[in-house]
Design an enzyme around this catalytic site. Sequence first.
Site, PDB file in Angstrom:
ATOM      1  CE  LYS A 217      -1.689   2.839   2.710  1.00  0.00           C
ATOM      2  NZ  LYS A 217      -1.596   3.938   1.747  1.00  0.00           N
ATOM      3  N   GLY A 270       6.640   5.220   8.449  1.00  0.00           N
ATOM      4  CA  GLY A 270       5.693   6.333   8.507  1.00  0.00           C
ATOM      5  C   GLY A 270       5.655   6.857   9.935  1.00  0.00           C
ATOM      6  CB  SER A 271       3.326   9.054  11.674  1.00  0.00           C
ATOM      7  OG  SER A 271       2.121   8.380  11.407  1.00  0.00           O
ATOM      8  CB  THR A 272       5.370   7.247  16.295  1.00  0.00           C
ATOM      9  OG1 THR A 272       6.692   7.641  15.890  1.00  0.00           O
ATOM     10  CG2 THR A 272       5.459   6.357  17.512  1.00  0.00           C
ATOM     11  CB  VAL A 274       0.229   5.315  11.052  1.00  0.00           C
ATOM     12  CG1 VAL A 274      -0.165   4.194  10.107  1.00  0.00           C
ATOM     13  CG2 VAL A 274      -0.605   6.555  10.754  1.00  0.00           C
ATOM     14  CD  GLU A 298      13.464   1.549  11.182  1.00  0.00           C
ATOM     15  OE1 GLU A 298      13.688   2.530  11.923  1.00  0.00           O
ATOM     16  OE2 GLU A 298      13.829   0.398  11.474  1.00  0.00           O
ATOM     17  CB  CYS A 332      12.223   9.993   9.299  1.00  0.00           C
ATOM     18  SG  CYS A 332      13.409   9.189   8.236  1.00  0.00           S
ATOM     19  CD  GLU A 430       8.163  13.171  12.813  1.00  0.00           C
ATOM     20  OE1 GLU A 430       7.113  12.546  13.000  1.00  0.00           O
ATOM     21  OE2 GLU A 430       9.114  12.730  12.142  1.00  0.00           O
TER      22      GLU A 430
END
Length: 546
Positions: A217, A270-272, A274, A298, A332, A430
Amino acid sequence: MYDSLIYGQEPVPALPANEPVRSYAPGSPERAAIDAELRSMAADPIEIPLVIGGEEIRTGRLKEIRAPHDHSLVLGRYHEAGEAEAVMAAEAAAVAYRGWSETPFQERAAVFRKAADLISSGWWKTLNAATMLGQSKNAYQAEIDATCETADFFRINPALAERLYAEQPRSGAGERNLTDYRPLDGFVYAVTPFNFTAIAANLPSAPALMGNVVVWKPASTSVLSNWHLMRLYKAAGLPDGVINFLPGSAKSISAGVLSRPDLAGLHFTGSTAVFNSLWKSVADNLSTYRSYPRLIGETGGKDFVFVHPDADMDAAIAACVRGAFEYQGQKCSAASRLYLPRSSAARFLERLSEEISSISVGAPSDHGNFVNAVIDEAAFDTIVGYIERARANPSCRIVAGGGYDKSKGFFISPTLIVSDDPRSEPMASEIFGPVLTAYAYDDSDMPAAYALVDETTPYALTGAIFASDRSTIIEATGALRHAAGNFYINDKPTGAVVGRQPFGGARGSGTNDKAGSFLNLVRWTSSRTIKETFAPPTDWRYPFMG
Ligand code: NAD
């Protein structure tokens, strides 16, 4: 060589060279070529299907792709997948598994090595132009990402996998022992971020290299370049169904994929937040799975630059500009919090502000622009929210930038905030945009300053120290040991290169399974130990029983 002799091993073969980086300097052939490619791609919007089991699927649910730096520029439309297509993709992957998981490693590796060579010999134009237009990267940022890092993953991962496969147990007299590095027993779900075309390439291809099949995805804001990666796999001969391409609603696709018994792994960047939600969904479904899915993620960062009083100021300033503002700070690893010694902070900030004020912002097709647009309106609004809250915060001052404009594209000026509070929002959260926040620490108490860097955020992705004295470098490297998974000395905290700086962080920044290293590849294998006995005993009684 010396280590090899000590341990009695064969010398380890060298890794393939990194893809050379084109400069795009005025008059260079690559500059003329990319300009022509940009014109042709912008003039020819495309329609992008899903790819399931090698078949192009058109759902009719269409989303437009517009350039972040110019809303009026429509680059194409893509068909959206939902839950039903996610189920179809997992089923197609299961069919492909039978052939691909039995395909010899060198044949699998040849597909990706060929993809790398296709990039070097011409596809670089397509991947770079799509990344420049669709993700608003300047030519150089597109080059180091879509071309160089992608080709490096495709060449260096196979070489790292060879080293892994060579790792075998000893065989004693009369026996043969073997480690069989099987792929996982099911499919891998790869969920990729918008900000690096190379990450979109690596997350599905690393498991596929190890014999796995993948439901991929992509992020909805990088579908254009990611579609061209899918075309590249086809051109390189990847069999149908090994990587299935599902742009569309993250929630519906995840719902279709995460409840399947044959989910064997999640490869996420992606983001923490999610990643945490995906981990929880996997935990909720645990009793459904045939095996424990590997969860590799990551995630976010709040990356630091720590300037020691004895640092080279010019080098630290250049690193702050590149580290914080390249690709609009949407890395990131981007420098996001800056620690300056109180004794020299004022001079440093004055000079850094001057440099920031000279940065030009605009479309990537104008090569004079160092900073381009942020990815979409949601990102623009979030970043502007941080800037405005800082403006209203009595502990913060905006000393450079602070402007923004979304009338034509999502442009935000590179911004420098100074905060008197080391734990203020812009020092701790962030922001994922072109915003750097500085704090002047008390340089008569260095242990307290290091503790502040270590403890201010939940993240531990990248960080840089600038210092001259070797004992200072040793001290800071020790004090900040757990503050960053990628630690830089006298360099910016961005720009990791495959095969040279394996990338990833711990704490809230992810599972630290270092992309571009065997540590990542090993997670996509589930080893089987095989023992063969050549002359098995035929009497069960031991001699001691006599
Ligand atoms: P994001 O978390 O918004 O999206 C990442 C992917 O997750 C996208 O494909 C998105 O569609 C998908 N997604 C979103 N919601 C989902 C859900 N509920 N279920 C399943 N999938 C879902 O991140 P982004 O904006 O694409 O990228 C920025 C973030 O990624 C930043 O936090 C950045 O630090 C991080 N990042 C980390 C690294 C690293 O190596 N540590 C590298 C790049 C980006």
